[in-house]
Motif scaffolding. Structure first.
Motif, short mmCIF file in Angstrom:
data_model
loop_
_atom_site.label_atom_id
_atom_site.label_comp_id
_atom_site.label_asym_id
_atom_site.label_seq_id
_atom_site.Cartn_x
_atom_site.Cartn_y
_atom_site.Cartn_z
N MET A 52 -6.88 -7.65 -4.71
CA MET A 52 -6.45 -6.48 -5.49
C MET A 52 -7.04 -5.18 -4.93
O MET A 52 -8.23 -5.13 -4.60
CB MET A 52 -6.91 -6.67 -6.95
CG MET A 52 -6.68 -5.47 -7.86
SD MET A 52 -4.96 -4.93 -7.97
CE MET A 52 -4.24 -6.36 -8.82
N ASP A 53 -6.20 -4.18 -4.80
CA ASP A 53 -6.63 -2.77 -4.69
C ASP A 53 -7.51 -2.46 -3.48
O ASP A 53 -8.46 -1.68 -3.58
CB ASP A 53 -7.37 -2.36 -5.98
CG ASP A 53 -7.39 -0.83 -6.13
OD1 ASP A 53 -6.45 -0.17 -5.63
OD2 ASP A 53 -8.34 -0.31 -6.74
N GLU A 54 -7.12 -3.00 -2.32
CA GLU A 54 -7.86 -2.61 -1.11
C GLU A 54 -7.70 -1.13 -0.83
O GLU A 54 -8.58 -0.48 -0.26
CB GLU A 54 -7.37 -3.44 0.09
CG GLU A 54 -8.28 -3.37 1.32
CD GLU A 54 -7.90 -2.27 2.31
OE1 GLU A 54 -8.69 -2.04 3.25
OE2 GLU A 54 -6.84 -1.62 2.16
N GLU A 55 -6.55 -0.56 -1.23
CA GLU A 55 -6.28 0.84 -0.91
C GLU A 55 -7.02 1.82 -1.81
O GLU A 55 -6.88 3.04 -1.67
CB GLU A 55 -4.77 1.12 -0.93
CG GLU A 55 -3.97 0.34 0.12
CD GLU A 55 -4.26 0.77 1.58
OE1 GLU A 55 -5.18 1.57 1.80
OE2 GLU A 55 -3.57 0.26 2.48
N GLY A 56 -7.78 1.31 -2.78
CA GLY A 56 -8.68 2.19 -3.52
C GLY A 56 -8.05 3.01 -4.62
O GLY A 56 -8.54 4.09 -4.95
N THR A 57 -6.96 2.50 -5.22
CA THR A 57 -6.37 3.21 -6.36
C THR A 57 -7.39 3.34 -7.49
O THR A 57 -7.52 4.40 -8.10
CB THR A 57 -5.11 2.46 -6.84
OG1 THR A 57 -4.15 2.47 -5.78
CG2 THR A 57 -4.51 3.12 -8.08
N PHE A 58 -8.13 2.26 -7.74
CA PHE A 58 -9.09 2.27 -8.85
C PHE A 58 -10.55 2.28 -8.39
O PHE A 58 -11.44 2.65 -9.13
CB PHE A 58 -8.88 1.06 -9.76
CG PHE A 58 -7.56 1.08 -10.49
CD1 PHE A 58 -7.36 1.93 -11.56
CD2 PHE A 58 -6.50 0.28 -10.07
CE1 PHE A 58 -6.14 1.97 -12.23
CE2 PHE A 58 -5.28 0.32 -10.73
CZ PHE A 58 -5.10 1.16 -11.80
N GLY A 59 -10.80 1.86 -7.16
CA GLY A 59 -12.19 1.78 -6.69
C GLY A 59 -12.20 1.20 -5.28
O GLY A 59 -11.16 1.08 -4.64
N ILE A 60 -13.39 0.88 -4.80
CA ILE A 60 -13.51 0.39 -3.43
C ILE A 60 -13.30 -1.12 -3.41
O ILE A 60 -14.06 -1.88 -4.02
CB ILE A 60 -14.91 0.73 -2.86
CG1 ILE A 60 -15.10 2.25 -2.82
CG2 ILE A 60 -15.11 0.11 -1.49
CD1 ILE A 60 -16.52 2.68 -2.54
#
Lengths: 412, 412
Positions: free
Chosen positions: B120-128
């Motif tokens: 989940m979320d490697e691109e940093g929408t919510f965090g690192i």
């Protein structure tokens, strides 16, 4: 020799400051209500000094000596920057008034003629040196009709509101006024740093400004190896460095150059900039040296373009301003007066900023005298000059004017 | 040796692109409706491939081989940048899926285990790197509760809306997964410029970023002589030039440095800048070389400060990222597979960008494989890779995984 009244001079300067005073500074931009009030006061002071004074159709306040010519024309401006200093312009005008009074009070100089002017809008609220350009016949009625300030206030409406509209505009008569002297604060730190009190101006410097743009390729700062980058920012840094190095090597005594604006696009710490731009400006009293500067930096741009990989373009910005040399003879008289009143405490120097003298110099010989600016500050409420220096500068002007006008009359 | 099905691989990649497609690119940021839909599709594809798949409490999609371990863990991410490419992340996940299928279809490799993950979320929408960090036990419930995107959308609410909230979060078991392989597009131009088709990654580079500020004195560009200026902009140009020159002299084969942001204050062509700031970032696979770079530029700053007249300060920006070395043994297997499938057409290279492998490397040996990016473009709808290169990269992964897992089982 004429003797100026230092207290009267300072008193007039402080009275003028009261029109729009803000702390030590002044807010008195062209043709505002307070500016118009101050012109009425100045007109009155000129008349009290025995000058035949009037405010013309563009708001120039001009007081002419009742003596027959030739008359030295002294002037500067009483309008200010939006946050202006109290002496910037005002000092040169009140010097003229005090010199006129001092000359008339001394039987030895009472026959000499000095005319005094406050030129409208030197600070550019409505346009470039509107008052002095009008006096040289360089401003059409159409230009006045079109001129507006940043808030859209029209110059024509403002002249009408002031009651100046419809009046004739005065025009320079070179036979009456074969020379011009403008005294001004230095607006820089050279006198203060040299420990000197009077600057005899050699020339108003020329100005050339260029915009340099750099076209590279925007890339990821992590994944783009150095050899394949087209980094617009690094191309800018390398060129700016080499321009500075080259200018340092070929500079004149008073050359200045400035790279005051740099922008990288997109401007992120982890993106190789694909585009960059900067401004380069240089100033010098000598137009031939300006040419050499321009050739030198254009050669560096060509060299960088030949090496690649970033494409650099050069575009002149704004008007190219040619240096205005000050008249040698007027300079010599001012220097002699300075040496008389402040032996060893004066220097020759250029003016780095523009002044009405630049305009008047189109038709008659012009000259300028500087007094020190404390900490080199100007265009700021904090602008100031020591009172002793203000008084000394005016005395030098009075002595210089006496020498100049006597010279013209063959009595030098 | 296992044989991957190139058409099936490309078909899955194109099907996944359809979730949020925009031209050749994709808009599928973390936990948006389209991202959640795509995870349901991926779960289904994993189950069809015979994997025991689930979506955990942070949205990681993990499919485990039914075979007993040790299992090589393959993964990357299926979330995208706000304007993302279709392969960035997605390719590494679908490679895992295809390798699992290819291994199971070949009797010689059907007993080998590969587990597949979309973090989940490697691109940093919510965090690192929220997903991979969660898998390593580095994300608390509190961090999730606080995490918001730039528009204020909360991660916790988004997980609830997706139906993932309340589920357990999966945790790495190093006994089950003694190694990790992440395939990815290069996101740079090194492979393309070298004419190579496969990159065997040696390390994910370390990153250090600094903000440099320059305190001078703002002055009039016309009236301030060069010798008394405190020009913050020129101090910046001179330091930036010398940093570049020095880094060039001490660089490693893969060092990159970037000065992507420069600002001068007030940024006018006729004012000497009183303040300036810039960012300096450098990246290298070798932490000792990073130390040398930092020492070198700090020495230049000290030298410039000693010379004056502008005061320069240095402040680290963001987290200092230590290089993550790739495991030698995993690298050797990938290199052997690359030489088998693309003799002479592969190179060793670092990863200049960060990846989930950087996180997973905290607990188990990790490795990465790169395929070329056309024109080096990424984080853009135009990002792309030749289909032949996509297929080749997956075949190298399949062969590498077979070698690695056989090696673990003592059958290498």
């Amino acid at each position: 020799m004429p003797k100026i009244d230092g207290l009267r001079l300072l008193d007039d300067l402080k009275t003028l400051r009261a029109y729009g005073a803000s702390g030590n500074g002044v807010v008195r931009t062209s043709l505002t209500g307070i500016d118009v009030e101050s012109r009425a006061w100045l007109l009155d002071r000129m008349q009290q000094a025995g000058l035949k004074a009037e405010i013309d159709g563009i708001g120039n306040v001009i007081g002419r000596s009742p003596n027959p010519g030739p008359a030295l024309l002294m002037g500067s401006h009483t309008d200010t920057q939006p946050e202006g200093g109290w002496l910037d312009g005002a000092m040169g005008v009140i010097y003229g008034l005090e010199v006129a009074r001092a000359l008339s009070e001394d039987p030895d100089t009472a026959d000499l003629a000095v005319d005094v002017a406050s030129w409208m809008d030197e600070e550019g609220t409505f346009g470039i040196c509107m008052g002095s350009r009008s006096f040289l016949g360089q401003v059409s009625d159409d230009e006045i009709a079109r001129a507006k300030d940043v808030n859209g206030r029209g110059m024509a409406e403002s002249l009408a509101a002031a009651g100046y509209a419809g009046r004739a505009r005065n025009r320079l008569d070179p036979k009456r006024n074969p020379g011009y002297l403008e005294a001004h604060i230095e607006q820089g730190g050279l006198l203060e740093n040299s420990g000197k009190r009077i600057g005899v101006v050699t020339a108003i410097v020329g100005i050339r400004t260029f915009r340099l743009t750099f076209e590279g390729a925007q890339n990821h700062a992590g994944t783009t190896p150095m050899p394949i980058r087209k980094d617009a920012g690094m191309a800018l840094i390398r060129l700016a460095y080499r321009i500075d190095e080259t200018f340092e090597a070929i500079k004149g005594e008073r050359t200045v150059w400035t790279m005051g604006r740099i922008a990288l696009h997109p401007g992120s710490h982890s993106i190789v900039p694909g585009f960059a731009d900067m401004f380069l400006q240089f100033r010098d009293p000598d137009d031939a040296r300006m040419d050499r500067f321009e050739m030198a930096f254009r050669a560096l741009v060509e060299e960088a373009n030949a090496a690649g990989p970033v494409a650099i373009s050069v575009e002149p910005k704004g008007e190219k301003i040619t240096p205005t040399p000050m008249d040698d003879s007027l300079q010599a008289h001012i220097a002699a007066a300075a040496e008389q009143d402040a032996p060893g405490d004066w220097i020759h120097m250029p003016s780095g900023a523009g002044h009405d003298a630049m305009i008047i110099g189109d038709e008659i010989p012009v000259s300028m005298l500087f007094v020190p600016s404390i900490d080199g500050i100007s265009h700021d409420f904090a602008e100031d000059t020591a009172e002793d220096d203000i008084v000394l500068g005016c005395q030098v002007c009075a002595d210089a004017v006496a020498r100049i006008v006597r010279g013209w009359k063959g009595k030098g």
